[in-house]
Scaffold this motif. Structure first.
Motif, PDB file in Angstrom:
ATOM      1  N   ALA A 230      99.393  88.326  -4.493  1.00  0.00           N
ATOM      2  CA  ALA A 230     100.569  89.194  -4.412  1.00  0.00           C
ATOM      3  C   ALA A 230     101.030  89.642  -5.793  1.00  0.00           C
ATOM      4  O   ALA A 230     100.954  88.885  -6.756  1.00  0.00           O
ATOM      5  N   GLU A 250     108.242  89.202   5.185  1.00  0.00           N
ATOM      6  CA  GLU A 250     107.981  87.869   5.744  1.00  0.00           C
ATOM      7  C   GLU A 250     108.616  86.806   4.877  1.00  0.00           C
ATOM      8  O   GLU A 250     108.868  87.029   3.702  1.00  0.00           O
ATOM      9  N   TYR A 251     108.830  85.644   5.451  1.00  0.00           N
ATOM     10  CA  TYR A 251     109.243  84.484   4.647  1.00  0.00           C
ATOM     11  C   TYR A 251     108.144  84.219   3.635  1.00  0.00           C
ATOM     12  O   TYR A 251     106.963  84.302   3.973  1.00  0.00           O
ATOM     13  N   LYS A 252     108.527  83.869   2.406  1.00  0.00           N
ATOM     14  CA  LYS A 252     107.541  83.346   1.462  1.00  0.00           C
ATOM     15  C   LYS A 252     107.680  81.833   1.496  1.00  0.00           C
ATOM     16  O   LYS A 252     108.665  81.277   1.037  1.00  0.00           O
ATOM     17  N   ARG A 257      98.145  77.627  -0.199  1.00  0.00           N
ATOM     18  CA  ARG A 257      97.343  78.597   0.532  1.00  0.00           C
ATOM     19  C   ARG A 257      96.123  77.928   1.142  1.00  0.00           C
ATOM     20  O   ARG A 257      95.452  77.138   0.483  1.00  0.00           O
ATOM     21  N   ARG A 272      92.754  78.308  -2.374  1.00  0.00           N
ATOM     22  CA  ARG A 272      92.569  79.593  -3.049  1.00  0.00           C
ATOM     23  C   ARG A 272      91.567  79.488  -4.195  1.00  0.00           C
ATOM     24  O   ARG A 272      91.106  80.485  -4.708  1.00  0.00           O
ATOM     25  N   GLU A 302      99.518  79.473   5.004  1.00  0.00           N
ATOM     26  CA  GLU A 302     100.177  78.591   4.044  1.00  0.00           C
ATOM     27  C   GLU A 302     100.456  77.276   4.775  1.00  0.00           C
ATOM     28  O   GLU A 302     101.002  77.286   5.876  1.00  0.00           O
ATOM     29  N   PHE A 343      99.497  83.926   8.423  1.00  0.00           N
ATOM     30  CA  PHE A 343     100.060  85.266   8.187  1.00  0.00           C
ATOM     31  C   PHE A 343      99.032  86.390   8.110  1.00  0.00           C
ATOM     32  O   PHE A 343      99.401  87.554   8.008  1.00  0.00           O
ATOM     33  N   SER A 379     103.835  83.473  10.652  1.00  0.00           N
ATOM     34  CA  SER A 379     104.896  83.653   9.656  1.00  0.00           C
ATOM     35  C   SER A 379     106.064  84.417  10.271  1.00  0.00           C
ATOM     36  O   SER A 379     105.873  85.307  11.114  1.00  0.00           O
ATOM     37  N   MET A 423     101.109  94.104  -1.554  1.00  0.00           N
ATOM     38  CA  MET A 423     101.719  92.870  -1.044  1.00  0.00           C
ATOM     39  C   MET A 423     102.513  92.295  -2.223  1.00  0.00           C
ATOM     40  O   MET A 423     101.937  91.937  -3.242  1.00  0.00           O
ATOM     41  N   LYS A 427     111.305  86.574  -5.418  1.00  0.00           N
ATOM     42  CA  LYS A 427     111.899  85.232  -5.455  1.00  0.00           C
ATOM     43  C   LYS A 427     113.209  85.333  -6.208  1.00  0.00           C
ATOM     44  O   LYS A 427     113.404  86.263  -6.975  1.00  0.00           O
ATOM     45  N   ARG A 563      95.410  75.173  -8.371  1.00  0.00           N
ATOM     46  CA  ARG A 563      95.348  76.398  -9.165  1.00  0.00           C
ATOM     47  C   ARG A 563      94.352  76.252 -10.309  1.00  0.00           C
ATOM     48  O   ARG A 563      94.256  75.192 -10.910  1.00  0.00           O
TER      49      ARG A 563
HETATM   50  P1  AMP Z   1     102.808  83.137  -5.930  1.00  0.00           P
HETATM   51  O1  AMP Z   1     102.184  81.798  -5.671  1.00  0.00           O
HETATM   52  O2  AMP Z   1     104.192  83.034  -6.507  1.00  0.00           O
HETATM   53  O3  AMP Z   1     101.897  84.076  -6.689  1.00  0.00           O
HETATM   54  O4  AMP Z   1     103.026  83.834  -4.504  1.00  0.00           O
HETATM   55  C1  AMP Z   1     101.968  84.133  -3.651  1.00  0.00           C
HETATM   56  C2  AMP Z   1     101.691  82.978  -2.716  1.00  0.00           C
HETATM   57  O5  AMP Z   1     102.701  82.838  -1.744  1.00  0.00           O
HETATM   58  C3  AMP Z   1     100.449  83.199  -1.882  1.00  0.00           C
HETATM   59  O6  AMP Z   1      99.290  82.864  -2.584  1.00  0.00           O
HETATM   60  C4  AMP Z   1     100.675  82.268  -0.698  1.00  0.00           C
HETATM   61  O7  AMP Z   1     100.148  80.983  -1.011  1.00  0.00           O
HETATM   62  C5  AMP Z   1     102.176  82.146  -0.611  1.00  0.00           C
HETATM   63  N1  AMP Z   1     102.786  82.688   0.622  1.00  0.00           N
HETATM   64  C6  AMP Z   1     103.818  82.090   1.245  1.00  0.00           C
HETATM   65  N2  AMP Z   1     104.205  82.791   2.310  1.00  0.00           N
HETATM   66  C7  AMP Z   1     103.394  83.872   2.407  1.00  0.00           C
HETATM   67  C8  AMP Z   1     103.310  84.971   3.315  1.00  0.00           C
HETATM   68  N3  AMP Z   1     104.138  85.106   4.363  1.00  0.00           N
HETATM   69  N4  AMP Z   1     102.357  85.903   3.084  1.00  0.00           N
HETATM   70  C9  AMP Z   1     101.511  85.792   2.025  1.00  0.00           C
HETATM   71  N5  AMP Z   1     101.547  84.764   1.141  1.00  0.00           N
HETATM   72  C10 AMP Z   1     102.484  83.813   1.322  1.00  0.00           C
END
Ligand code: AMP
Length: 588
Positions: A230, A250-252, A257, A272, A302, A343, A379, A423, A427, A563
């Motif tokens: 994203a 969507e909720y994050k 992952r 991932r 997730e 999701f 999700s 996408m 936050k 990671r």
């Molecule tokens: P970030 O880790 O801050 O780069 O944010 C992206 C991560 O958010 C993705 O790799 C997913 O692991 C996680 N995630 C949580 N909810 C979602 C969702 N609804 N759709 C896609 N990714 C999500």
């Protein structure tokens, strides 16, 4: 092919920092590569198998040092001294082999297939006598090596080629070598790499010089695929501008992952980082079998931890141990249960869905997954053009202990491995970064013997690592003492694997030791491997670090074993955080 030819290529490619020159050099090299030399493509990336394969070379600096000593007949202490002076183990091997070669003749001409053969035996070795077997496989290569070959052999062993050839360099070089940089060639090649994660398989097709050949490459269930990443938006308004209206919000979720592969009875999970974690989540196997319709599929999801009693969701760092832990899985499953939130879907009943619009993929997810809260759910999602509704939804996500919201373009395809603008995550005022440790400083007094502060780095535009500060808080003074009832195997795992948020100075130091590159005085340079999540109070401009920024009060919150170093926060992200922070000061 002679290994010397490859070593000469490494030397030439590493000799320029200019991308276009690198591409030209690599493209020339690829053109004269025979079909039978396809495995050389893995060596180009410093690897021995395709990226999706778990088997890695995995030789520590210490072991490489032992092998250099053995093959040159110089004692280990003297090799260590050289290493301290030169700071690059490859260069040490080059020098020592060159000294030796003046007096003796090489025993054998090294070929790339001999190198690959021996290196591929390394990850297979287990049990008693492993170290000495490894040493003899490597020493066999080093005694046949010229000084230049020794330089690159050692760098390959320790996973630090330093020639600046990335996946994108190979992609563009293939395009130039076999397709005259024809329009669209690079994209097709990239798609092929993303689908297969196998650079040699892509080379096989490229050699036939027909772009349409790539159409044959398909996603395969059971072979890990890179996830789509994203981008980041600072405000809801910005998010809508990028992904368009209406979009899915969507909720994050704050978990980790997981890509779920199902092929008939076979069910596999990958992180991932393409790591196979199928054995760690037996309960999810059950949920997939029971609650998802279909014989074959790949789901994107997730895994989110929750408290068994209160049913409250827990932050990632509290459940991170579940990713790596191989013992007492059942106990852990009971203590740290996870809910799978699905999701996206990439493949269904024999067909790739990568180019289908998100809207369709998302609808299919909702059709085939039966929601069973605290087991498996889809999700939470709304589809809207209304900023107010999106904002209320985002706030609700935060109220439910989740991280924020994701904004998704409805008509976009799924692009594995890409950070995409269709996408976006949003936050709250970001005060949380994933960074990699690239250095440290030994402590004094009660902390002597351990590193007591850790240099953190983000990633620059060219993939280089740039320092952003020193971290010393959030880490415990002493390791947790385990009761004597804990078995040895589990004890070992607890001390060496990720202990999540609960790590002490000496445990973190031990974890970093295999990646020490150079020690001088109390400071240590460390290979970028171990990723940590940190919080901080603010970002300042600073001449003290080569990123130009410094984090104020960085505090360790968790290890991120899920990671890799090249997925840490970028300088761009830091700059954005810095700018948004300025904005807040100005507007209160
Ligand atoms: P970030 O880790 O801050 O780069 O944010 C992206 C991560 O958010 C993705 O790799 C997913 O692991 C996680 N995630 C949580 N909810 C979602 C969702 N609804 N759709 C896609 N990714 C999500």
């Amino acid at each position: 092919m002679k290994y010397l030819k490859l070593a000469e290529f490494y030397e030439e490619a590493g000799g320029t920092t200019k991308r276009l020159e690198k591409i030209e050099i690599l493209s020339k090299f690829l053109k004269q590569l025979d079909e039978r030399d396809r495995d050389v493509l893995y060596l180009l990336m410093g690897d021995i198998y395709p990226e999706y394969d778990d088997r890695k070379i995995g030789i520590s600096n210490q072991l490489a040092l032992k092998c250099i000593a053995k093959s040159t007949g110089i004692n280990e202490k003297d090799v260590l001294k050289e290493w301290r002076n030169i700071g690059d183990l490859g260069k040490v091997a080059e020098k020592l082999v060159s000294n030796k070669k003046q007096s003796t003749l090489r025993s054998q001409v090294l070929t790339t297939s001999k190198v690959i053969d021996n290196l591929r035996r390394l990850p297979r070795l287990i049990g008693k006598g492993t170290v000495s077997k490894k040493v003899s496989l490597i020493t066999e290569l080093l005694t046949s090596a010229s000084s230049l070959e020794a330089l690159y052999l050692v760098r390959t062993l320790i996973g630090d080629l330093r020639i600046g050839v990335k996946e994108s360099t190979i992609r563009d070089s293939i395009s130039s070598a076999f397709f005259n940089r024809e329009d669209g060639a690079s994209k097709k090649i990239q798609d092929a790499i993303d689908k297969t994660n196998d650079i040699a398989a892509v080379f096989d097709i490229a050699g036939k010089k027909k772009l349409s050949g790539f159409n044959k490459l398909k996603l395969e269930v059971g072979k890990p695929i890179k996830v789509m990443l994203a981008g980041k938006a600072l405000t809801i308004k910005d998010a809508f501008v990028s992904v368009g209206k209406p979009c899915a919000v969507e909720y994050k979720y704050d978990g980790f992952r997981m890509l779920i592969h199902k092929d008939g009875e076979k069910i596999m999970f990958f992180t991932r980082n393409l790591e196979n974690v199928s054995n760690q989540f037996p309960e999810i196997v059950g949920y997939i079998k029971k609650y998802v319709k279909g014989k074959s599929f790949v789901l994107d999801s997730e895994a989110v931890g929750f408290n068994k009693k209160t049913k409250e969701y827990r932050p990632f760092q509290e459940i991170s141990q579940r990713i790596r832990r191989k013992y007492n899985i059942e106990k852990l499953q009971d203590e740290l249960p996870v809910e799978l939130t699905v999701f996206d879907i990439l493949f269904y009943e024999g067909k790739s869905l990568l180019s289908e619009p998100f809207e369709k993929r998302s609808a299919l997810v909702r059709k085939i997954v039966q929601n069973h809260p605290y087991k498996i759910v889809t999700s939470k999602q709304i589809i809207t053009s209304d900023e107010k509704k999106a904002e209320a939804f985002y706030k609700k996500a935060l109220g439910d202990n989740q991280e924020g919201a994701m904004f998704k373009n409805l008509s976009a395809g799924y692009q594995p491995g890409r950070r995409v603008g269709h996408m976006l995550k949003i936050k709250p005022e970001s005060k949380d970064l994933d960074l990699v440790i690239t250095g440290g400083e030994y402590g004094t007094g009660k902390r002597s013997g351990w590193l007591s502060s850790f240099i953190l780095s983000c990633r620059g535009k060219k993939g280089e690592f740039l320092e952003v500060g020193k971290m010393g808080t959030g880490i415990k003074e002493k390791p947790t003492v385990l009761p004597s009832s804990v078995k040895d195997a589990e004890r070992k795992e607890k001390s060496t694997l990720d202990t999540g948020a609960d790590i002490s100075f000496n445990e973190l130091t031990e974890k970093l030791k295999p990646y020490f590159l150079k020690e001088s005085g109390r400071t240590v340079k460390i290979k970028p491997k171990i990723v940590v999540s940190v919080t901080y109070q603010e970002i300042q401009k600073s001449p003290n670090y080569n990123s130009g920024f410094a984090l104020r009060f960085p505090r360790f919150t968790a290890l991120r074993p899920d990671r890799s170093a090249n997925s840490v926060s970028t300088l761009e992200e830091l700059k954005k955080d810095y700018d948004s922070q300025k904005r807040n000061w100005r507007y209160g």
